[in-house]
Design a protein around this motif. Structure first.
Motif, PDB file in Angstrom:
ATOM      1  N   SER A  54       0.829  -1.203   0.000  1.00 45.21           N
ATOM      2  CA  SER A  54       0.000   0.000   0.000  1.00 45.21           C
ATOM      3  C   SER A  54       0.873   1.266   0.000  1.00 45.21           C
ATOM      4  CB  SER A  54      -0.914   0.017   1.226  1.00 45.21           C
ATOM      5  OG  SER A  54      -0.174   0.299   2.386  1.00 45.21           O
ATOM      6  N   PRO A  55       0.352   2.349  -0.544  1.00 42.36           N
ATOM      7  CA  PRO A  55       1.124   3.597  -0.574  1.00 42.36           C
ATOM      8  C   PRO A  55       1.573   4.069   0.808  1.00 42.36           C
ATOM      9  CG  PRO A  55      -0.741   3.757  -2.059  1.00 42.36           C
ATOM     10  CD  PRO A  55      -0.907   2.466  -1.298  1.00 42.36           C
ATOM     11  N   LEU A  56       0.741   3.895   1.817  1.00 46.80           N
ATOM     12  CA  LEU A  56       1.097   4.319   3.167  1.00 46.80           C
ATOM     13  C   LEU A  56       2.285   3.507   3.707  1.00 46.80           C
ATOM     14  CD1 LEU A  56       0.538   6.111   5.576  1.00 46.80           C
ATOM     15  CD2 LEU A  56      -1.136   4.428   6.359  1.00 46.80           C
ATOM     16  N   LYS A  57       2.225   2.193   3.536  1.00 49.19           N
ATOM     17  CA  LYS A  57       3.334   1.339   3.993  1.00 49.19           C
ATOM     18  C   LYS A  57       4.592   1.603   3.162  1.00 49.19           C
ATOM     19  CE  LYS A  57       0.679  -2.365   6.065  1.00 49.19           C
ATOM     20  NZ  LYS A  57       0.325  -3.789   6.017  1.00 49.19           N
ATOM     21  N   ARG A  58       4.410   1.861   1.875  1.00 48.00           N
ATOM     22  CA  ARG A  58       5.548   2.176   0.999  1.00 48.00           C
ATOM     23  C   ARG A  58       6.237   3.462   1.475  1.00 48.00           C
ATOM     24  NH1 ARG A  58       6.967   0.401  -3.872  1.00 48.00           N
ATOM     25  NH2 ARG A  58       5.104  -0.846  -4.059  1.00 48.00           N
TER      26      ARG A  58
END
Length: 140
Positions: free
Chosen positions: A86-90
């Motif tokens: 996910s973009p947040l985890k990335r």
């Protein structure tokens, strides 16, 4: 920012660095928001099957660099961030790498990969050799 199991990660780090063991790599993965030792191994080819498109992980790797006149052991930190993360985890992985580097201190090169094709030991070793500077080989 993730937490890290410092003692276990440090033990795995020292195991990879040790000349008296066969361990050539350690994989640090996530359990929730905690970075921990997932596994260790000898052969580089064992790493790729452990990483998926949904994974974030760090690999501390021992490589032999140099030329025919001078072989040197070097260490590499690979950050793996699969394409389906996910973009947040990335976005958090850079901060998490800082946490890992608080334990994994001595590295010659760093890589960030998201494709299995990038996990190529000969390419990694070649980049480490280039980063190492002087090579005095005979060219043969």
């Amino acid at each position: 920012m993730a937490k890290i199991e410092k003692d276990d990660v440090r033990d795995a780090y020292m195991d990879v660095r040790s000349d008296s063991t066969d361990t050539n790599w350690a994989l640090f993965g996530y359990e929730g928001d905690v970075i921990k030792v997932t596994t260790k191994g000898v052969d580089f080819e064992e790493i790729s099957p452990l990483l998926t498109d949904e994974d974030r992980a760090f690999v501390f790797l021992r490589v032999i660099s140099g030329d025919e006149l001078s072989k040197r052991t070097k260490f590499v930190l690979i950050t793996w961030c699969g394409n389906s993360v996910s973009p947040l985890k990335r976005a958090r992985i850079s901060a998490d790498k800082t946490v890992v580097k608080s334990v994994v201190e001595s590295i010659a090169c760093e890589f960030m990969f998201s494709e299995k094709s990038e996990l190529n030991l000969s390419h990694i070793t070649e980049d480490v050799k280039k980063a190492g500077g002087a090579n005095y080989g005979t060219g043969s």
